[in-house]
Design a protein around this motif. Structure first.
Motif, short mmCIF file in Angstrom:
data_model
loop_
_atom_site.label_atom_id
_atom_site.label_comp_id
_atom_site.label_asym_id
_atom_site.label_seq_id
_atom_site.Cartn_x
_atom_site.Cartn_y
_atom_site.Cartn_z
N GLY A 64 0.77 -1.23 0.00
CA GLY A 64 0.00 0.00 0.00
C GLY A 64 0.80 1.28 0.00
N ALA A 65 2.14 1.21 -0.04
CA ALA A 65 2.96 2.41 -0.03
C ALA A 65 2.89 3.11 -1.39
CB ALA A 65 4.41 2.07 0.29
N PRO A 66 2.71 4.46 -1.42
CA PRO A 66 2.65 5.17 -2.70
C PRO A 66 4.01 5.21 -3.37
CG PRO A 66 2.59 6.72 -0.88
CD PRO A 66 2.51 5.36 -0.27
N ILE A 67 4.02 4.99 -4.68
CA ILE A 67 5.27 4.95 -5.44
C ILE A 67 5.06 5.54 -6.84
CG2 ILE A 67 6.33 2.93 -4.31
CD1 ILE A 67 5.22 1.29 -6.75
N GLU A 68 6.16 5.83 -7.48
CA GLU A 68 6.18 6.11 -8.91
C GLU A 68 7.23 5.21 -9.54
OE1 GLU A 68 7.36 9.59 -12.17
OE2 GLU A 68 7.51 10.00 -10.02
N LEU A 69 6.89 4.59 -10.65
CA LEU A 69 7.82 3.75 -11.39
C LEU A 69 8.13 4.46 -12.71
CD1 LEU A 69 9.07 0.86 -11.04
CD2 LEU A 69 7.32 0.07 -12.64
N ARG A 70 9.42 4.70 -12.96
CA ARG A 70 9.83 5.32 -14.22
C ARG A 70 10.52 4.28 -15.08
NH1 ARG A 70 11.73 11.57 -12.69
NH2 ARG A 70 9.73 12.13 -11.76
N LEU A 71 9.92 3.99 -16.22
CA LEU A 71 10.46 2.97 -17.11
C LEU A 71 11.74 3.47 -17.75
CD1 LEU A 71 7.16 1.76 -18.81
CD2 LEU A 71 8.29 0.86 -16.76
N LEU A 72 12.75 2.63 -17.73
CA LEU A 72 14.06 3.00 -18.26
C LEU A 72 14.33 2.32 -19.60
CD1 LEU A 72 16.71 4.49 -17.74
CD2 LEU A 72 17.45 2.56 -16.36
N ALA A 73 13.98 1.05 -19.72
CA ALA A 73 14.27 0.33 -20.97
C ALA A 73 13.42 -0.91 -21.06
CB ALA A 73 15.75 -0.04 -21.04
N HIS A 74 12.97 -1.22 -22.27
CA HIS A 74 12.24 -2.46 -22.56
C HIS A 74 13.25 -3.51 -22.97
CE1 HIS A 74 8.71 -4.51 -24.86
NE2 HIS A 74 8.89 -5.01 -23.66
N GLU A 75 13.31 -4.60 -22.22
CA GLU A 75 14.33 -5.62 -22.46
C GLU A 75 13.85 -6.65 -23.49
OE1 GLU A 75 17.09 -4.99 -21.33
OE2 GLU A 75 16.64 -3.55 -19.74
N PRO A 76 14.79 -7.34 -24.15
CA PRO A 76 14.42 -8.31 -25.20
C PRO A 76 13.49 -9.42 -24.72
CG PRO A 76 16.76 -7.78 -25.33
CD PRO A 76 16.25 -7.14 -24.08
N ASP A 77 13.56 -9.77 -23.42
CA ASP A 77 12.70 -10.85 -22.90
C ASP A 77 11.31 -10.36 -22.50
OD1 ASP A 77 13.21 -9.44 -20.59
OD2 ASP A 77 14.07 -11.12 -19.48
N GLY A 78 11.01 -9.08 -22.77
CA GLY A 78 9.69 -8.55 -22.47
C GLY A 78 9.58 -7.87 -21.12
N THR A 79 10.60 -8.00 -20.27
CA THR A 79 10.59 -7.30 -18.98
C THR A 79 11.04 -5.86 -19.20
OG1 THR A 79 12.86 -7.94 -18.44
CG2 THR A 79 11.07 -9.43 -17.72
N TRP A 80 10.95 -5.06 -18.13
CA TRP A 80 11.36 -3.65 -18.21
C TRP A 80 12.34 -3.35 -17.09
CZ3 TRP A 80 9.38 0.12 -21.63
CH2 TRP A 80 8.35 -0.33 -22.47
N THR A 81 13.39 -2.62 -17.41
CA THR A 81 14.23 -2.01 -16.37
C THR A 81 13.58 -0.70 -15.98
OG1 THR A 81 16.20 -3.01 -17.33
CG2 THR A 81 16.53 -1.20 -15.79
N ALA A 82 13.50 -0.45 -14.69
CA ALA A 82 12.77 0.73 -14.20
C ALA A 82 13.43 1.24 -12.93
CB ALA A 82 11.31 0.39 -13.94
N VAL A 83 13.14 2.51 -12.62
CA VAL A 83 13.63 3.13 -11.39
C VAL A 83 12.43 3.44 -10.50
CG1 VAL A 83 14.88 5.08 -10.38
CG2 VAL A 83 15.64 4.10 -12.56
N LEU A 84 12.55 3.07 -9.23
CA LEU A 84 11.47 3.25 -8.27
C LEU A 84 11.65 4.55 -7.50
CD1 LEU A 84 8.98 1.63 -7.16
CD2 LEU A 84 10.51 0.84 -5.34
N PHE A 85 10.58 5.32 -7.38
CA PHE A 85 10.56 6.55 -6.60
C PHE A 85 9.53 6.40 -5.47
CE2 PHE A 85 12.40 7.83 -10.53
CZ PHE A 85 13.18 8.95 -10.28
N GLY A 86 9.74 7.18 -4.41
CA GLY A 86 8.78 7.18 -3.31
C GLY A 86 7.62 8.12 -3.57
#
Length: 341
Positions: free
Chosen positions: A63-85
């Protein structure tokens, strides 16, 4: 240097600072005058990556509020991202509350999408690889419905996605806008063509410029992928062989071209690959002769890259001139051409 706080209605009205490394000369101009600073036979290389709707707000499974900023779409379909509070772009990244540390397997809900942490990456627990519960067209539709462009506290209000696209934006690969191309309007392209200047494109996944995490920021830019078309390679080789100049539009284009050449012994090779090249003082350029970029302040990673094009004393003099003359920085700011006449 003051930051430009909003996109210009006419981007080619931006001021242009022309830095000539060999002559040590600094000249004031305007972006619409770029064609007159180039020669017949020169080649501009553009980054046609479109900007992602990469800012997603939501909550952790606890339940903690966050922001996720997408950094890169990876070849396997996952995403690298940076988490903010908690918080949003209105607060400077370095002043944002730290996010909770999430283990592998933790669940998030951001922008109405469910995601799971599949890896925590060095050098910061805020750097994550996540997998969404949707994929393919369904995921892209959801991202464009819920996501917003990444933005920073110097901007005057919420940005729409169309504010952060260049005229020629194509595939959505960029976490932040490749903003050096903003002054290239239809009018500028028309006059470039009339002058005999050609252009080519590549797609480079521009990353984030700041996270507010000192350890993570020191590791930027991270490895980034690019896709260089065969036709772009042909035009670069043809231009150089005929004595023309290859001018990169943006530091991402320099990284894509020089990174690819470094990987192949000085030869530019078409196709998709990843580069971790960091350019700076002492680097000998193999492909690019000049650079069109923003007005960067000393101490930034972009300014360090400029030292591959011009000596540091000249760059410091140019920065001091820009400051005194009221040039504007950041993505909607003024522009700088580093190129010998």
């Amino acid at each position: 240097m003051n930051a430009a706080r909003w996109p210009r209605e006419h981007p080619d009205a931006a001021r242009l600072l022309h830095v000539e490394p060999r002559a040590g000369r600094i000249t004031d101009g305007i972006a619409s005058g770029l064609p007159e600073l180039l020669r017949e036979g020169d080649l501009l290389v553009l980054n046609d990556a479109a900007t992602l709707p990469g800012s997603l707000t939501g909550r952790t499974g606890a339940g903690a509020p966050i922001e996720l900023r997408l950094l890169a779409h990876e070849p396997d379909g996952t995403w690298t991202a940076v988490l903010f509070g908690a918080g949003d772009w209105r607060r400077r990244t370095e002043d944002r509350l730290p996010p909770p540390e999430l283990p592998v397997g933790a669940h998030l809900e951001v922008g109405g999408l469910k995601a799971r942490v599949v890896e925590v990456l060095p050098p910061s627990p805020r750097l994550l690889r996540v997998a969404f519960d949707l994929s393919g067209a369904a995921l892209w539709h959801a991202l464009y419905q819920a996501g917003r462009p990444v933005q920073y506290a110097h901007t005057a209000g919420p940005l729409a996605l169309w504010h952060v696209q260049t005229l020629y934006a194509a595939r959505p690969w960029a976490a932040e806008m490749p903003s050096a191309g903003l002054p290239l309007t239809a009018s500028v392209f028309s006059r470039l063509k009339a002058r005999g200047v050609r252009w080519a494109s590549l797609t480079h996944a521009a990353g984030l410029s700041s996270t507010g995490d000192a350890v993570l920021d020191a590791a930027l830019p991270r490895p980034e992928r690019s896709d260089i078309p065969v036709r772009t390679v042909e035009l670069v080789e043809e231009t150089r062989a005929q004595g023309g100049r290859v001018v990169a539009v943006g530091t991402t284009v320099v990284r894509a071209l020089e990174g690819r050449a470094t990987q192949h012994g000085g030869r530019l090779v078409a196709g998709e690959d990843v580069t971790d090249l960091l350019l700076g003082p002492g680097y000998v350029l193999r492909v690019v002769h000049g650079l069109l970029t923003g007005v960067h302040e000393p101490g930034s990673s972009h300014h360090a890259l400029l030292q591959a094009f011009a000596p540091l004393p000249l760059l410091h003099r140019a920065a001091a001139h820009a400051e005194a003359a009221g040039y504007l920085g950041h993505e909607f700011g003024d522009t700088c051409l580093v190129l010998d006449a």
